[in-house]
Design a protein around this motif. Structure first.
Motif, short mmCIF file in Angstrom:
data_model
loop_
_atom_site.label_atom_id
_atom_site.label_comp_id
_atom_site.label_asym_id
_atom_site.label_seq_id
_atom_site.Cartn_x
_atom_site.Cartn_y
_atom_site.Cartn_z
N SER A 11 -18.43 9.48 -29.41
CA SER A 11 -18.83 10.70 -28.71
C SER A 11 -20.34 10.79 -28.67
O SER A 11 -21.03 10.17 -29.47
N SER A 13 -23.89 13.58 -27.51
CA SER A 13 -24.37 14.92 -27.22
C SER A 13 -25.88 14.85 -26.99
O SER A 13 -26.55 14.01 -27.58
N LYS A 15 -27.63 17.40 -27.86
CA LYS A 15 -28.13 18.40 -28.81
C LYS A 15 -28.29 17.87 -30.24
O LYS A 15 -29.35 18.00 -30.84
N SER A 16 -27.19 17.29 -30.80
CA SER A 16 -27.23 16.87 -32.20
C SER A 16 -26.03 15.99 -32.53
O SER A 16 -25.06 15.92 -31.77
N TRP A 17 -26.10 15.32 -33.70
CA TRP A 17 -24.95 14.55 -34.17
C TRP A 17 -23.80 15.49 -34.49
O TRP A 17 -22.64 15.14 -34.27
N GLU A 18 -24.09 16.65 -35.03
CA GLU A 18 -23.03 17.62 -35.33
C GLU A 18 -22.30 18.02 -34.06
O GLU A 18 -21.07 18.10 -34.03
N ASP A 19 -23.04 18.28 -32.99
CA ASP A 19 -22.42 18.65 -31.73
C ASP A 19 -21.57 17.50 -31.18
O ASP A 19 -20.47 17.72 -30.67
N THR A 21 -20.03 15.29 -32.96
CA THR A 21 -18.84 15.26 -33.80
C THR A 21 -17.87 16.34 -33.37
O THR A 21 -16.66 16.11 -33.26
N ARG A 22 -18.37 17.54 -33.13
CA ARG A 22 -17.51 18.63 -32.65
C ARG A 22 -16.82 18.26 -31.33
O ARG A 22 -15.64 18.53 -31.14
N LYS A 23 -17.57 17.64 -30.44
CA LYS A 23 -17.00 17.23 -29.16
C LYS A 23 -15.89 16.19 -29.35
O LYS A 23 -14.88 16.23 -28.66
N LYS A 26 -12.84 18.07 -30.63
CA LYS A 26 -12.29 18.92 -29.57
C LYS A 26 -11.53 18.09 -28.54
O LYS A 26 -10.42 18.45 -28.14
#
Length: 67
Positions: A11, A13, A15-19, A21-23, A26
């Protein structure tokens, strides 16, 4: 006894690695149920014009299989 399976998902993003991961979670949850955990195996970033561009993650998503 629970039966667990692991899938690997890539994945990204802006914005960030956290974002990223969230994607990944999801998107995986659209077809995979009973997700139990996420392991970030690897993370990287692309560079464009001397600036950080895309944050990328390679995650392993563990889910329980209904028997």
């Amino acid at each position: 006894m629970a039966i667990l399976k692991v899938i690997e998902v890539l994945s990204n993003s802006d914005k960030s690695w956290e974002d990223a991961t969230r994607k990944a979670v999801k998107e995986a949850s659209k077809t995979v149920k009973n997700i139990k955990s996420v392991y970030v195996k690897e993370h990287s970033v692309t560079v464009k014009d001397g600036e950080l561009d895309q944050y990328r993650v390679d995650v392993k998503i563990t889910f329980e299989v209904n028997s």
